[in-house]
Write a protein that holds these residues in place. Structure first.
Motif, PDB file in Angstrom:
ATOM      1  N   THR A  69       0.815  -1.203  -0.035  1.00  7.72           N
ATOM      2  CA  THR A  69       0.104   0.057  -0.163  1.00  7.72           C
ATOM      3  C   THR A  69       0.953   1.373   0.010  1.00  7.72           C
ATOM      4  O   THR A  69       1.732   1.352   0.985  1.00  7.72           O
ATOM      5  CB  THR A  69      -0.949   0.215   1.234  1.00  7.72           C
ATOM      6  N   CYS A  70       0.773   2.036  -0.803  1.00  7.92           N
ATOM      7  CA  CYS A  70       1.566   3.262  -0.949  1.00  7.92           C
ATOM      8  C   CYS A  70       0.465   4.346  -0.828  1.00  7.92           C
ATOM      9  O   CYS A  70      -0.428   4.833  -1.418  1.00  7.92           O
ATOM     10  CB  CYS A  70       1.971   3.454  -2.637  1.00  7.92           C
ATOM     11  N   SER A  71       0.752   5.146   0.277  1.00 12.83           N
ATOM     12  CA  SER A  71       0.110   6.239   0.858  1.00 12.83           C
ATOM     13  C   SER A  71       0.899   6.829   1.737  1.00 12.83           C
ATOM     14  O   SER A  71       1.692   6.365   2.469  1.00 12.83           O
ATOM     15  CB  SER A  71      -1.342   5.915   1.404  1.00 12.83           C
ATOM     16  N   LYS A  72       0.369   8.331   2.268  1.00 15.90           N
ATOM     17  CA  LYS A  72       1.482   8.698   3.148  1.00 15.90           C
ATOM     18  C   LYS A  72       0.909   8.364   4.462  1.00 15.90           C
ATOM     19  O   LYS A  72       2.095   8.109   5.268  1.00 15.90           O
ATOM     20  CB  LYS A  72       0.768  10.354   3.282  1.00 15.90           C
ATOM     21  N   GLU A  73       0.026   7.581   5.010  1.00 12.19           N
ATOM     22  CA  GLU A  73      -0.479   6.986   5.984  1.00 12.19           C
ATOM     23  C   GLU A  73       0.316   5.442   6.041  1.00 12.19           C
ATOM     24  O   GLU A  73       0.785   5.127   7.273  1.00 12.19           O
ATOM     25  CB  GLU A  73      -1.853   6.730   6.212  1.00 12.19           C
ATOM     26  N   CYS A  74       0.608   5.062   5.235  1.00  9.78           N
ATOM     27  CA  CYS A  74       0.951   3.522   5.278  1.00  9.78           C
ATOM     28  C   CYS A  74       2.240   3.156   4.815  1.00  9.78           C
ATOM     29  O   CYS A  74       2.858   2.187   5.068  1.00  9.78           O
ATOM     30  CB  CYS A  74       0.008   2.607   4.387  1.00  9.78           C
ATOM     31  N   TYR A  78       7.800   8.000   2.902  1.00 13.31           N
ATOM     32  CA  TYR A  78       6.711   8.119   1.728  1.00 13.31           C
ATOM     33  C   TYR A  78       7.438   9.052   0.695  1.00 13.31           C
ATOM     34  O   TYR A  78       7.409   8.451  -0.305  1.00 13.31           O
ATOM     35  CB  TYR A  78       5.321   8.881   2.698  1.00 13.31           C
ATOM     36  N   ASN A 142      -2.800   9.946  -4.393  1.00 16.01           N
ATOM     37  CA  ASN A 142      -1.562   9.504  -3.683  1.00 16.01           C
ATOM     38  C   ASN A 142      -1.965   8.207  -2.759  1.00 16.01           C
ATOM     39  O   ASN A 142      -1.886   7.880  -1.660  1.00 16.01           O
ATOM     40  CB  ASN A 142      -1.238  10.586  -2.589  1.00 16.01           C
ATOM     41  N   TYR A 143      -2.692   7.071  -3.410  1.00 12.58           N
ATOM     42  CA  TYR A 143      -2.951   6.100  -2.741  1.00 12.58           C
ATOM     43  C   TYR A 143      -2.979   4.997  -3.994  1.00 12.58           C
ATOM     44  O   TYR A 143      -3.794   5.158  -5.152  1.00 12.58           O
ATOM     45  CB  TYR A 143      -4.315   6.148  -2.221  1.00 12.58           C
ATOM     46  N   ARG A 145      -3.069   0.446  -3.766  1.00 15.79           N
ATOM     47  CA  ARG A 145      -2.859  -0.815  -3.002  1.00 15.79           C
ATOM     48  C   ARG A 145      -2.926  -1.877  -4.161  1.00 15.79           C
ATOM     49  O   ARG A 145      -3.545  -1.756  -5.136  1.00 15.79           O
ATOM     50  CB  ARG A 145      -3.966  -1.366  -2.130  1.00 15.79           C
TER      51      ARG A 145
END
Length: 184
Positions: A69-74, A78, A142-143, A145
């Motif tokens: 998962t590519c996101s700022k949160e994950c 980043y 920006n997301y 999976r």
């Protein structure tokens, strides 16, 4: 359905669409012929039960999978990770990605060394051949999976351009020259 087009040379913001004006769209068969990139459409709702992904994995010898998962949160670090994904590179193995959620762009070089941008959305599975120069970025959402598939143990080693003397690069160029990607 995946969209692919030739990019212009202005990549000041990697997360924008960036295409020639007017856009020069490329068909999936032409994409395969000029780059070797393969595309499959899977149903995100049923891929784990309909047997299509399993059949593909078996026929191609994919024995390992994980999910990213590519996101700022994950994604730790980043911004640094995205910069490294966007650095032009190649791998010694195929890069297989099945988008489960979100969206992004894979940029690949064609046989004339021009950039083609491939937009991927849920259900898109692409296979980027060993030895091709490519890069990845997220779009403005920006997301993403995605499932990553491998033959054997995973190898994530990117070799940044220029690495034209690597065997995988020479083999890839030979396949392009011999027209081995002209038929799916």
């Amino acid at each position: 359905m995946v969209r692919a087009w030739y990019m212009d040379n202005d990549s000041s913001d990697q997360r924008e669409e960036h295409h020639r004006n007017p856009p020069k769209i490329i068909s999936l068969s032409d994409l395969h012929a000029v780059s070797g990139v393969e595309y499959f459409k899977l149903n995100v709702e049923s891929y784990d039960t309909d047997g299509i992904l399993e059949k593909l994995k078996k026929s191609r010898g994919y024995t390992y999978e994980d999910e990213i998962t590519c996101s700022k949160e994950c994604l730790p670090n980043y911004e640094e990770k995205l910069k490294s994904f966007f650095q032009e590179h190649l791998h010694t193995d195929e890069e297989i990605r099945f988008v489960v959620d979100g969206s992004g762009y894979f940029d690949v070089r064609d046989k004339n060394d021009e950039w083609i941008r491939i937009e991927v959305i849920p259900g898109d599975l692409i296979i980027i051949p060993s030895g091709i120069y490519h890069r990845f970025t997220l779009d403005t959402k920006n997301y993403i999976r995605a499932k990553r598939l491998f033959i054997g143990e995973p190898v994530w080693t990117p070799y940044n351009r220029p690495v034209d003397e690597m065997d995988c690069r020479k083999e890839y160029l030979k396949k392009l020259e011999n027209g081995e990607f002209n038929s799916a």
